[in-house]
Design an enzyme around this catalytic site. Structure first.
Site, PDB file in Angstrom:
ATOM      1  N   ARG A 293       0.849  -1.187   0.000  1.00  0.00           N
ATOM      2  CA  ARG A 293       0.000   0.000   0.000  1.00  0.00           C
ATOM      3  C   ARG A 293       0.884   1.236   0.000  1.00  0.00           C
ATOM      4  O   ARG A 293       1.824   1.341   0.792  1.00  0.00           O
ATOM      5  CB  ARG A 293      -0.885  -0.016   1.242  1.00  0.00           C
ATOM      6  CG  ARG A 293      -1.639   1.291   1.529  1.00  0.00           C
ATOM      7  CD  ARG A 293      -2.481   1.088   2.771  1.00  0.00           C
ATOM      8  NE  ARG A 293      -3.207   2.246   3.224  1.00  0.00           N
ATOM      9  CZ  ARG A 293      -2.946   2.928   4.350  1.00  0.00           C
ATOM     10  NH1 ARG A 293      -1.896   2.583   5.107  1.00  0.00           N
ATOM     11  NH2 ARG A 293      -3.682   3.931   4.707  1.00  0.00           N
TER      12      ARG A 293
ATOM     13  N   ARG B 212      -5.101  17.132   8.532  1.00  0.00           N
ATOM     14  CA  ARG B 212      -3.890  16.652   9.183  1.00  0.00           C
ATOM     15  C   ARG B 212      -3.096  17.813   9.758  1.00  0.00           C
ATOM     16  O   ARG B 212      -3.224  18.941   9.284  1.00  0.00           O
ATOM     17  CB  ARG B 212      -3.009  15.897   8.173  1.00  0.00           C
ATOM     18  CG  ARG B 212      -3.585  14.547   7.827  1.00  0.00           C
ATOM     19  CD  ARG B 212      -2.706  13.757   6.899  1.00  0.00           C
ATOM     20  NE  ARG B 212      -3.378  12.506   6.566  1.00  0.00           N
ATOM     21  CZ  ARG B 212      -3.174  11.353   7.212  1.00  0.00           C
ATOM     22  NH1 ARG B 212      -2.276  11.268   8.173  1.00  0.00           N
ATOM     23  NH2 ARG B 212      -3.844  10.278   6.874  1.00  0.00           N
TER      24      ARG B 212
ATOM     25  N   LYS C  34     -13.041   2.822   1.149  1.00  0.00           N
ATOM     26  CA  LYS C  34     -12.652   2.738   2.563  1.00  0.00           C
ATOM     27  C   LYS C  34     -13.854   3.124   3.411  1.00  0.00           C
ATOM     28  O   LYS C  34     -14.371   4.238   3.293  1.00  0.00           O
ATOM     29  CB  LYS C  34     -11.470   3.661   2.833  1.00  0.00           C
ATOM     30  CG  LYS C  34     -10.190   3.171   2.145  1.00  0.00           C
ATOM     31  CD  LYS C  34      -9.071   4.185   2.244  1.00  0.00           C
ATOM     32  CE  LYS C  34      -8.540   4.345   3.647  1.00  0.00           C
ATOM     33  NZ  LYS C  34      -7.488   5.398   3.692  1.00  0.00           N
TER      34      LYS C  34
ATOM     35  N   THR D 122      -5.783  -1.417  10.036  1.00  0.00           N
ATOM     36  CA  THR D 122      -5.398  -0.449  11.074  1.00  0.00           C
ATOM     37  C   THR D 122      -5.276  -1.022  12.489  1.00  0.00           C
ATOM     38  O   THR D 122      -6.188  -1.662  12.992  1.00  0.00           O
ATOM     39  CB  THR D 122      -6.320   0.803  11.061  1.00  0.00           C
ATOM     40  OG1 THR D 122      -6.332   1.330   9.730  1.00  0.00           O
ATOM     41  CG2 THR D 122      -5.829   1.865  12.016  1.00  0.00           C
TER      42      THR D 122
HETATM   43  N1  LIG Z   1       4.966   7.117   2.860  1.00  0.00           N
HETATM   44  C1  LIG Z   1       5.148   7.412   4.162  1.00  0.00           C
HETATM   45  N2  LIG Z   1       6.074   8.308   4.525  1.00  0.00           N
HETATM   46  C2  LIG Z   1       6.252   8.619   5.826  1.00  0.00           C
HETATM   47  N3  LIG Z   1       5.573   8.077   6.859  1.00  0.00           N
HETATM   48  C3  LIG Z   1       4.633   7.186   6.561  1.00  0.00           C
HETATM   49  C4  LIG Z   1       4.353   6.818   5.194  1.00  0.00           C
HETATM   50  N4  LIG Z   1       3.337   5.946   5.218  1.00  0.00           N
HETATM   51  C5  LIG Z   1       2.998   5.793   6.520  1.00  0.00           C
HETATM   52  N5  LIG Z   1       3.790   6.512   7.332  1.00  0.00           N
HETATM   53  C6  LIG Z   1       3.775   6.570   8.814  1.00  0.00           C
HETATM   54  O1  LIG Z   1       3.022   5.493   9.338  1.00  0.00           O
HETATM   55  C7  LIG Z   1       1.892   5.975  10.077  1.00  0.00           C
HETATM   56  C8  LIG Z   1       0.715   5.051   9.939  1.00  0.00           C
HETATM   57  O2  LIG Z   1       0.502   4.724   8.603  1.00  0.00           O
HETATM   58  P1  LIG Z   1      -0.893   4.900   7.941  1.00  0.00           P
HETATM   59  O3  LIG Z   1      -1.942   4.156   8.672  1.00  0.00           O
HETATM   60  O4  LIG Z   1      -0.668   4.528   6.515  1.00  0.00           O
HETATM   61  O5  LIG Z   1      -1.112   6.485   8.037  1.00  0.00           O
HETATM   62  P2  LIG Z   1      -2.172   7.414   8.763  1.00  0.00           P
HETATM   63  O6  LIG Z   1      -2.750   6.703   9.925  1.00  0.00           O
HETATM   64  O7  LIG Z   1      -1.377   8.637   9.132  1.00  0.00           O
HETATM   65  O8  LIG Z   1      -3.178   7.715   7.699  1.00  0.00           O
HETATM   66  C9  LIG Z   1       1.669   7.369   9.516  1.00  0.00           C
HETATM   67  O9  LIG Z   1       0.948   8.228  10.358  1.00  0.00           O
HETATM   68  C10 LIG Z   1       3.104   7.836   9.306  1.00  0.00           C
HETATM   69  O10 LIG Z   1       3.690   8.240  10.524  1.00  0.00           O
HETATM   70  C1  LIG Z   2      -6.818   2.863   6.757  1.00  0.00           C
HETATM   71  C2  LIG Z   2      -7.257   4.019   7.255  1.00  0.00           C
HETATM   72  O1  LIG Z   2      -7.031   5.212   6.591  1.00  0.00           O
HETATM   73  P1  LIG Z   2      -5.705   6.095   6.766  1.00  0.00           P
HETATM   74  O2  LIG Z   2      -4.632   5.238   7.347  1.00  0.00           O
HETATM   75  O3  LIG Z   2      -5.400   6.611   5.415  1.00  0.00           O
HETATM   76  O4  LIG Z   2      -6.176   7.163   7.690  1.00  0.00           O
HETATM   77  C3  LIG Z   2      -7.996   4.084   8.530  1.00  0.00           C
HETATM   78  O5  LIG Z   2      -8.513   5.161   8.847  1.00  0.00           O
HETATM   79  O6  LIG Z   2      -8.099   3.047   9.204  1.00  0.00           O
HETATM   80  K   LIG Z   3      -4.745   7.544   3.100  1.00  0.00           K
HETATM   81 MG   LIG Z   4      -8.474   6.692   7.450  1.00  0.00          MG
END
Ligand SMILES: Nc1ncnc2c1ncn2[C@@H]1O[C@H](COP(=O)(O)OP(=O)(O)O)[C@@H](O)[C@H]1O
Ligand SMILES: C=C(OP(=O)(O)O)C(=O)O
Ligand SMILES: [K+]
Ligand SMILES: [Mg+2]
Length: 479
Positions: free
Chosen positions: A33, A74, A218, A276
């Site tokens: 992803r 954000r 989603k 998640t």
């Molecule tokens: N491409 C990326 N570059 C930097 N940090 C990332 C990236 N993808 C994910 N992360 C880190 O992992 C955390 C959890 O990932 P994710 O669930 O994909 O993001 P979020 O919950 O912020 O939408 C993010 O908040 C960020 O700190």
């Molecule tokens: C997968 C999710 O979306 P994102 O990590 O992009 O917030 C979530 O909210 O569980």
């Molecule tokens: K996203």
């Molecule tokens: Mg989300």
């Protein structure tokens, strides 16, 4: 036994170099992803290329899922990458702040100042940090920390009780859809859809940009749970996006919603991803908690197609261990669990020829000890029908189409195999070659029974009409 449930791993700074990607592939990642909420378009393009190059080197197909940011608010970045907030401290969200510190941080959505008032509660990082709004002054929201903790760059902000005003597809999403099409994403995940219309719009933009991938809705807001049937009707897959969903509907409501929407996806022949915090503690620890293992196990028992890792693989200290922990959990559960929803496909009125073939294949696996199913497929649709029938036997999707091999990486129980074929081939020869290919892979041995599904003419999509039961190595059927 080969694992049926698929593993999706988010790539990020902790998983961008060749060595880590190689180890993730070896540990069993099926789909990566790319989270467009973080990093630059160039980063994502590079990661997709690297993954495909390494997948080829391993003789594997790996799917790429591009996940749009959506209208999620954000925070901005911190000079030190992160801060630590303590309960009772003041903290300011400041729309003019370009680099955050211990006292304030920027926000990506300037309108937030008109969306909140004194008394509002703001939840950051999926509810880990809680801020109470004291006053809104110009471009600044002055808050008091109710629940502290570590806060790092670009974490999400939700208002307790939901109620986002922004449209589903932002200008950034529209640009990112073009990037997703350019990097040939196999799946495009739309964040915060409210309705079928939101999914239709995303699909239109993706196709206009030349994107061929399937769409993932989603489910992460209350409206989407209410509109689940119409959303399923226009999406190939849904994601139980428990991070935002938990904030919007309350954490305690998530498990039953998860079960309900996975079952609905299965019923409508759609795919589902459970996402998640699945192995959250593995961001910092090399082993999961018992509760996390149970969570992954329960998603498998619910019948999800895939379980997903987020920060565990994107920015955690143990990305490979997290995949390995998921892998062993899924395998162990699948060894003991009854196959879910098995009889649903047999019980209900069958719609088409290929669905009937899938039901017949399922019945055969229940009555005889079948070692594997080889399904010839062009578009992947036969593989999807067989996967929805959910047999305990591995399904090998034999296809010359690279896009199809990458798409079926998300299908529960389906394993892609590169298999050249064309419409002038003799079906008997083709089926014999399939038998040899599965034997070569160790999927079947001489004396095993295997099923083959095939359509006529060979190589045209949607025509599966034949189910053959073969004893491997038996020369008499070889014509
Ligand atoms: N491409 C990326 N570059 C930097 N940090 C990332 C990236 N993808 C994910 N992360 C880190 O992992 C955390 C959890 O990932 P994710 O669930 O994909 O993001 P979020 O919950 O912020 O939408 C993010 O908040 C960020 O700190
Ligand atoms: C997968 C999710 O979306 P994102 O990590 O992009 O917030 C979530 O909210 O569980
Ligand atoms: K996203
Ligand atoms: Mg989300």
């Amino acid at each position: 036994m080969i694992r049926r449930t698929k593993i999706v791993a988010t790539l990020g700074p902790a998983s961008s170099d060749v060595q880590v990607i190689d180890r993730l592939i070896e540990a069993g990642v099926d789909v990566v992803r790319l989270n467009f909420s973080h990093g630059s378009p160039e980063d994502h393009v590079q990661r997709a290329e690297m993954v495909r190059e390494r997948a080829r080197a391993h003789g594997r197909a790996i799917g790429v899922l591009a996940d749009l940011q959506g209208p999620k608010i954000r925070i901005g970045k911190f000079a030190d990458g992160k801060i630590h907030l303590k309960e009772g401290e003041p903290f300011i969200l400041d729309i003019h702040c370009s680099m955050g510190d211990q006292t304030r941080v920027g926000v990506t959505y300037p309108q937030l100042v008109s969306d909140v008032d004194r008394g509002a509660t703001l939840l950051l990082n999926d509810g880990m940090i809680v801020l109470w709004v004291e006053k809104v002054q110009g471009g600044e929201i002055h808050t008091r920390v109710v629940q502290g903790g570590e806060l790092s760059n670009s974490k999400g902000i939700n208002r307790a009780g939901g109620g986002l005003t922004a449209p589903t597809l932002t200008d950034k999403d529209r640009a990112d859809i073009i990037t997703a099409a350019q990097l040939e994403a196999d799946y495009l995940a739309v964040s915060f859809p409210r309705s079928a219309a939101d999914m239709d719009e995303a699909r239109r933009l993706f196709r206009e940009a030349g994107g061929h991938g399937a769409l993932v809705a989603k489910i992460e807001r209350a409206e989407a749970v209410d509109a689940i049937e119409e959303i399923l009707a226009v999406s190939e897959a849904i994601m139980v996006a428990r991070g935002d969903l938990g904030v919007e509907i309350g954490d305690a409501a998530v498990p039953t919603v998860q079960k309900r929407i996975i079952a609905l996806a299965q019923k409508h022949n759609r795919l589902s991803i459970t996402a998640t915090q699945m192995m959250e503690s593995m961001i910092h620890q090399p082993i999961p908690t018992r509760a996390e293992v149970s969570d992954v196990a329960n998603a498998v028992l619910d019948g999800t197609d895939a379980v997903m890792l987020s920060a565990e693989t994107a920015s955690g200290a143990y990305p490979v261990e997290a995949v390995a922990a998921m892998d062993r959990t899924c395998r162990e559960v699948e060894r003991h669990a009854p196959s879910t929803n098995t009889l649903q496909i047999i019980d209900r009125p069958l719609a088409g020829v290929d669905e009937t073939i899938a039901a017949a294949a399922l019945l055969a696996t229940l009555r005889s000890s079948i070692a594997a199913i080889a399904a010839f497929t062009e578009s992947g649709s036969t593989a999807l029908w067989l996967s929805r029938a959910n047999p305990k036997v591995p399904i090998y999707a034999l296809t010359p189409q690279v896009y199809t091999r990458r798409k079926v990486t998300l299908y529960r129980g389906v394993h892609p195999v590169n298999f050249p074929q064309n419409r002038h081939d003799d079906p008997v020869q083709v089926m014999r070659a399939a038998e040899d290919e599965l034997r070569r892979r160790g999927a079947v041995r001489d004396g095993d029974l295997m099923l083959i599904t095939i359509g006529e003419p060979i190589g045209s999509p949607g025509g599966t009409n034949t189910l053959k039961l073969v004893r491997v190595g038996d020369v008499t059927h070889r014509g």
